[in-house]
Design a protein around this motif. Structure first.
Motif, mmCIF file in Angstrom:
data_model
loop_
_atom_site.group_PDB
_atom_site.id
_atom_site.type_symbol
_atom_site.label_atom_id
_atom_site.label_comp_id
_atom_site.label_asym_id
_atom_site.label_seq_id
_atom_site.Cartn_x
_atom_site.Cartn_y
_atom_site.Cartn_z
ATOM 1 N N LEU A 54 -27.696 -66.704 -91.217
ATOM 2 C CA LEU A 54 -27.025 -67.447 -92.290
ATOM 3 C C LEU A 54 -26.989 -66.630 -93.575
ATOM 4 O O LEU A 54 -25.972 -66.608 -94.284
ATOM 5 C CB LEU A 54 -27.718 -68.788 -92.521
ATOM 6 C CG LEU A 54 -27.553 -69.809 -91.396
ATOM 7 C CD1 LEU A 54 -28.517 -70.979 -91.583
ATOM 8 C CD2 LEU A 54 -26.110 -70.306 -91.299
ATOM 9 N N ILE A 57 -24.265 -64.127 -93.228
ATOM 10 C CA ILE A 57 -22.956 -64.740 -93.437
ATOM 11 C C ILE A 57 -22.655 -64.840 -94.924
ATOM 12 O O ILE A 57 -21.560 -64.493 -95.378
ATOM 13 C CB ILE A 57 -22.888 -66.127 -92.769
ATOM 14 C CG1 ILE A 57 -22.785 -65.966 -91.256
ATOM 15 C CG2 ILE A 57 -21.730 -66.962 -93.317
ATOM 16 C CD1 ILE A 57 -22.986 -67.244 -90.473
ATOM 17 N N ILE A 71 -17.818 -72.670 -97.019
ATOM 18 C CA ILE A 71 -17.800 -72.595 -95.558
ATOM 19 C C ILE A 71 -17.325 -73.929 -94.984
ATOM 20 O O ILE A 71 -17.908 -74.978 -95.251
ATOM 21 C CB ILE A 71 -19.185 -72.219 -95.005
ATOM 22 C CG1 ILE A 71 -19.556 -70.806 -95.465
ATOM 23 C CG2 ILE A 71 -19.207 -72.313 -93.475
ATOM 24 C CD1 ILE A 71 -20.966 -70.381 -95.124
ATOM 25 N N ARG A 73 -16.565 -74.136 -91.497
ATOM 26 C CA ARG A 73 -16.980 -74.237 -90.094
ATOM 27 C C ARG A 73 -17.974 -73.138 -89.752
ATOM 28 O O ARG A 73 -17.833 -71.997 -90.179
ATOM 29 C CB ARG A 73 -15.772 -74.127 -89.171
ATOM 30 C CG ARG A 73 -16.167 -74.154 -87.701
ATOM 31 C CD ARG A 73 -15.015 -74.201 -86.756
ATOM 32 N NE ARG A 73 -14.092 -73.119 -87.009
ATOM 33 C CZ ARG A 73 -12.889 -73.054 -86.463
ATOM 34 N NH1 ARG A 73 -12.472 -74.008 -85.660
ATOM 35 N NH2 ARG A 73 -12.091 -72.046 -86.702
ATOM 36 N N LEU A 74 -18.976 -73.517 -88.977
ATOM 37 C CA LEU A 74 -19.929 -72.576 -88.388
ATOM 38 C C LEU A 74 -19.914 -72.773 -86.881
ATOM 39 O O LEU A 74 -19.943 -73.912 -86.403
ATOM 40 C CB LEU A 74 -21.356 -72.828 -88.893
ATOM 41 C CG LEU A 74 -21.643 -72.548 -90.364
ATOM 42 C CD1 LEU A 74 -23.051 -73.034 -90.721
ATOM 43 C CD2 LEU A 74 -21.505 -71.064 -90.670
ATOM 44 N N MET A 106 -19.487 -78.024 -87.377
ATOM 45 C CA MET A 106 -20.281 -77.065 -86.605
ATOM 46 C C MET A 106 -20.120 -77.296 -85.119
ATOM 47 O O MET A 106 -19.938 -78.420 -84.663
ATOM 48 C CB MET A 106 -21.766 -77.183 -86.940
ATOM 49 C CG MET A 106 -22.144 -76.688 -88.298
ATOM 50 S SD MET A 106 -23.935 -76.575 -88.451
ATOM 51 C CE MET A 106 -24.146 -77.180 -90.110
ATOM 52 N N GLU A 124 -20.968 -67.487 -86.406
ATOM 53 C CA GLU A 124 -19.757 -67.052 -87.092
ATOM 54 C C GLU A 124 -19.300 -68.165 -88.030
ATOM 55 O O GLU A 124 -19.663 -69.327 -87.838
ATOM 56 C CB GLU A 124 -18.658 -66.662 -86.105
ATOM 57 C CG GLU A 124 -18.181 -67.774 -85.212
ATOM 58 C CD GLU A 124 -17.154 -67.314 -84.193
ATOM 59 O OE1 GLU A 124 -17.043 -66.112 -83.914
ATOM 60 O OE2 GLU A 124 -16.452 -68.193 -83.672
ATOM 61 N N ALA A 125 -18.530 -67.778 -89.050
ATOM 62 C CA ALA A 125 -18.143 -68.742 -90.082
ATOM 63 C C ALA A 125 -16.665 -68.623 -90.427
ATOM 64 O O ALA A 125 -16.093 -67.533 -90.367
ATOM 65 C CB ALA A 125 -18.975 -68.520 -91.344
ATOM 66 N N THR A 126 -16.104 -69.753 -90.803
ATOM 67 C CA THR A 126 -14.769 -69.807 -91.390
ATOM 68 C C THR A 126 -14.935 -70.463 -92.755
ATOM 69 O O THR A 126 -15.524 -71.543 -92.856
ATOM 70 C CB THR A 126 -13.799 -70.638 -90.528
ATOM 71 O OG1 THR A 126 -13.755 -70.070 -89.221
ATOM 72 C CG2 THR A 126 -12.411 -70.653 -91.131
ATOM 73 N N ALA A 127 -14.448 -69.779 -93.779
ATOM 74 C CA ALA A 127 -14.575 -70.292 -95.143
ATOM 75 C C ALA A 127 -13.196 -70.384 -95.779
ATOM 76 O O ALA A 127 -12.282 -69.649 -95.411
ATOM 77 C CB ALA A 127 -15.480 -69.381 -95.973
#
Length: 136
Positions: A54, A57, A71, A73-74, A106, A124-127
């Motif tokens: 984290l 990220i 963020i 989505r994780l 998530m 992985e992340a979407t921000a």
């Protein structure tokens, strides 16, 4: 710009995540991060690796001017779902120490292995960051 949690009426309230998030702005896609530091040394234990992943990220996200609250989505990949379930209390504390009380959408999936043999978790992340005009 803020992300807005999406909660269908009548659904049970999620604990520690959101069912969906609504946002508008610049998208940042952060590839899977494992629990190693800048020198490639892995943290010891599942929770420590998750916390480091984290932090990694957030370090990548900071390069675009982003923070945890951006963020949306994780996606978590773990090698042992029982280890994850057995660590929930400690994991929750570690999560909040990095992410605060921001709970994006998530997903968690058990996989048979990760690319790095020592890794027990990859995230992985979407921000979504504010448009540059809105950032100031």
């Amino acid at each position: 710009m803020t992300l807005v949690p999406l909660q269908p009426p009548g659904w049970p309230a999620p604990k520690g995540y959101a069912n969906g998030m609504l946002g508008e702005g610049r998208t940042v896609l952060v590839g899977g991060q494992v629990g190693w530091d800048a020198e490639g040394r892995f943290a010891q234990g599942f929770v420590a690796q998750a916390e480091q992943a984290l932090r990694n990220i957030l370090a990548v996200l900071a390069e675009a001017g982003g923070r945890a609250e951006h963020i949306g989505r994780l996606t978590w990949y773990v090698t042992d779902i029982a280890e994850y379930r057995g660590s929930l209390a400690a994991l929750g504390s570690a999560y909040r120490s990095v992410m605060g009380r921001h709970y994006p959408a998530m997903t968690l999936v058990q996989v048979s292995a990760l690319a790095e043999p020592e890794a027990r978790v990859e995230i992985e992340a979407t921000a979504i960051l504010p448009d540059r005009a809105d950032a100031g």
